[in-house]
Each structure stands twice: as C-alpha cells, then as structure tokens.
Design an enzyme around this catalytic site. Sequence first.
Site, PDB file in Angstrom:
ATOM      1  N   ARG A 194       0.836  -1.209   0.000  1.00 40.95           N
ATOM      2  CA  ARG A 194       0.000   0.000   0.000  1.00 40.95           C
ATOM      3  C   ARG A 194       0.865   1.251   0.000  1.00 40.95           C
ATOM      4  O   ARG A 194       0.578   2.223  -0.702  1.00 40.95           O
ATOM      5  CB  ARG A 194      -0.934  -0.007   1.220  1.00 40.95           C
ATOM      6  CG  ARG A 194      -2.097  -0.990   1.081  1.00 40.95           C
ATOM      7  CD  ARG A 194      -2.701  -1.316   2.440  1.00 40.95           C
ATOM      8  NE  ARG A 194      -3.895  -2.156   2.325  1.00 40.95           N
ATOM      9  CZ  ARG A 194      -3.888  -3.451   2.089  1.00 40.95           C
ATOM     10  NH1 ARG A 194      -2.728  -4.074   1.930  1.00 40.95           N
ATOM     11  NH2 ARG A 194      -5.012  -4.135   2.016  1.00 40.95           N
ATOM     12  N   ASP A 201      -5.697 -15.152   6.689  1.00 36.66           N
ATOM     13  CA  ASP A 201      -4.318 -15.506   6.347  1.00 36.66           C
ATOM     14  C   ASP A 201      -3.650 -16.303   7.465  1.00 36.66           C
ATOM     15  O   ASP A 201      -2.625 -16.950   7.236  1.00 36.66           O
ATOM     16  CB  ASP A 201      -3.489 -14.245   6.053  1.00 36.66           C
ATOM     17  CG  ASP A 201      -3.636 -13.789   4.614  1.00 36.66           C
ATOM     18  OD1 ASP A 201      -4.216 -14.535   3.801  1.00 36.66           O
ATOM     19  OD2 ASP A 201      -3.168 -12.677   4.287  1.00 36.66           O
TER      20      ASP A 201
END
Length: 415
Positions: free
Chosen positions: A15, A300
């Site tokens: 990001r 995850d």
Amino acid sequence: MTVIHVPGSKSVTARALFLAAAANGTSTLVRPLSSDDTEGFAEGLTALGYAVEPGPEAWRITGRPAGPAATDADVYCRDGATTARFLPTLAAAGARGSYRFDASAQMRRRPLAPLTEALRTLGVDLHHEAAEGHHPLRIEAAGIKGGELTLDAGQSSQYLTALLMLGPLTAQGLTITVTDLVSAPYIEITLAMMRSFGVEVTRGGPGDTVFTVPPGGYRATTYAIEPDASTASYFFAAAALTGSEVTVPGLGQGALQGDLRFVDVLRRMGAEVHMTTDATTVRSTGGLRGLTVNMRDISDTMPTLAAIAPFASGPVRIEDVGNTRVKECDRLEACAENLRRMGITVTTGPDWIEIQPGTPRPTEITTHGDHRIVMSFAVAALRTPGITYDDPGCVRKTFPRFHEVFAGFADLLNG
C-alpha cells in the site's frame, strides 16, 4: 523471554508503494519488507516509469500524481496479488499510455473480475488477453472521471483497497457501495494509510458499507512500516505450542494489522497474551484447548491454526474461510490434505475445516508453492520432527530468511 524481530508487513509495504508513487513529492518508506512480492511491486513501478530508490533501511519513491512516466510498458507481477491488483489500477489513472500486465501461472489462476469489471464501469479501456477475469490484461489509460460503483469484495478485500486508493487520482472522486467484504481489517489498514498520505475517506450508509473518496491526490510523507502480523503468527503459535514465551516488538495496541487478532485465538486456546503499546507477548504451558472460531477477518492465519490444531485437547473447527480457497493455492484443502497425510482426521466444507486431536507423523508437506503452508507447518514441526517440504524456497515471497530465522528461534526454545 525470547524476542523476535519480524520483517516489515507485506500488506503495508504494498500500500505504501502505491500511495508514495501516486503522491506529490518524494516519500521515504522506513523498514519496508524486502521480499519477492515487494521487490516485484517496486520493479513494476520502475517499469511504469516511477523513480524507486531501494536502500537497506529505507526506500525513496518520487511520486507522479499525473500517472506513469512510461507511455508503454509490459509489467510482470510475479506471484504478487497486491502487485497484480494494485498496479493495473494505478496505471489506469494515468493520462495516457498502453500497459500490459501478466503474472506467474499461480497468479494467473487467481481471480480479478470484480476489480476489472469495476474499472470498466469507470470507463477504463481494459482487455483480458486469455481467460476473462484473469491475467494477462491490457489497459489503455486515458484518465478516470470517477463516479459511483457497487462492488462485491467477498473474494478479496484487495479489490476494495485498490479502488479506494484509486479514488483521489480520479477527477471527481469515487463513491463505492460494498455488498460483501472479506478480511475487513485490511480495509482499516488502507483507510489509515490513506489518511497518513493526506486523504480522508468517509463511510456511511447501512452498516457503513458506502465509502466516499474525495479527489485531489496524495501528499508525500515519511512512513514507517510496521512488522508483519501474519508472519508474527508463526512465532506466537510456536510459543503456545511448546510452552514457551515470545515477544514481538513493533506490534502492539496501536497496530494497523487485523491479523494480530490471532493472539486472541491463542488466548481462547489457553495461552497468556500481554499487549503493550508497542509489543505483544505470548506465553503458554504448552496445553491447548480445542475451539470453534470464525476467521473470516484473519483468514491468512487460518493455516497457522490448522497446523497446530492436532495438538489441542479437543477438535478445532475453523469457519467462514471460503476465501482461502482462492489464495496462492486452495489453502483450506492444502491444510486438510497435509494433515491427513500426517495421520490426522480432518473434515471440510465449502468454507470450514474441522481438525481432530491426534499425534501427527512426519511427512513431506505438499506446499503448492504457497509460503504460508510452509511457514505454518514449520510450527507443527517443532512437535513433529522430520517434516520436510517439496518447495521450501517459496517462503521468498514474504520472508526469504524464514528457515534460518525459525531454526534459530527453535534453538532458543530448546536452549
């Protein structure tokens, strides 16, 4: 007490690279993750004509609010989902250019359709060269006006993140109504990081499902990358499994990453968790209880829990993790397959897995080229010596030195 310094967050680094490239000025990213995924992202930015200067402790990126300097580029995204989803979105906002994006066979299998359909809705000239909704794809950039979108982010929150980060680069901004969302904490990371680069996104509507992103672009900044919470889960799980104690500095009460909530799962299983403003400690006697847990928001870390589940005193049932079937591999089935080969009784459904207690026997883990499968079963190997992997090197995706660091950590635990 063992202190482990975990590498920088992959999600935050990706990001930050996008935001820095889009910002007005030169940004410095402090302690970014250096791995195959993030190096592939930086390489893609360079191919698009952005100035990226990697260094040992910090990377400098000179932003281009008007879009890529290159008017023609062929970008290879390797295995990186953030690279493969974020870079085409960034390139589409450019004033002009023709850009082709391709990826590894593994990444070509992963879906893109909700994102690319959203870009088409915004008027982007986008063409999938092979299977619709998958890489490779070509974009003819001519700027994006903006407007309103409806998005299903039930497969991946990365679709929403890409569009949120795109919003300030459009002429009029974006209003995005989300009908479904998985891994919601990753969106909180995105919003917080956009704020650090000068953009405030507002939320409203029923259930805060409408995101309004203003135009106007980003401003450059110096941004420190926090350690990777998903990677930290292996060390926290190891402490819980072996009756040890571990502290990870840099991840505390103010951490951005939702995957730090994995320690709450370990707490429910019987571990002690202590969190300060800038560190988290897990300690345990080694006894683990079974549980039923919804991991939709921290999926995850599902393989981490699956790998230690046989050592619990009761069944471990993990629910609402259907999106793990479209990660680097079908992680839900990969965990089940490997556990069964270890002699463990496992049942699965479309979005759940239930693992019975047992005594795992050593086997060669079929990794499917997925870094998280390797690192998760490395934790199980602390109690089941002799586990091997058909592709141990795939950890380079997020943690190239994992085997070396984890072996040293295991020595400390046994010391």
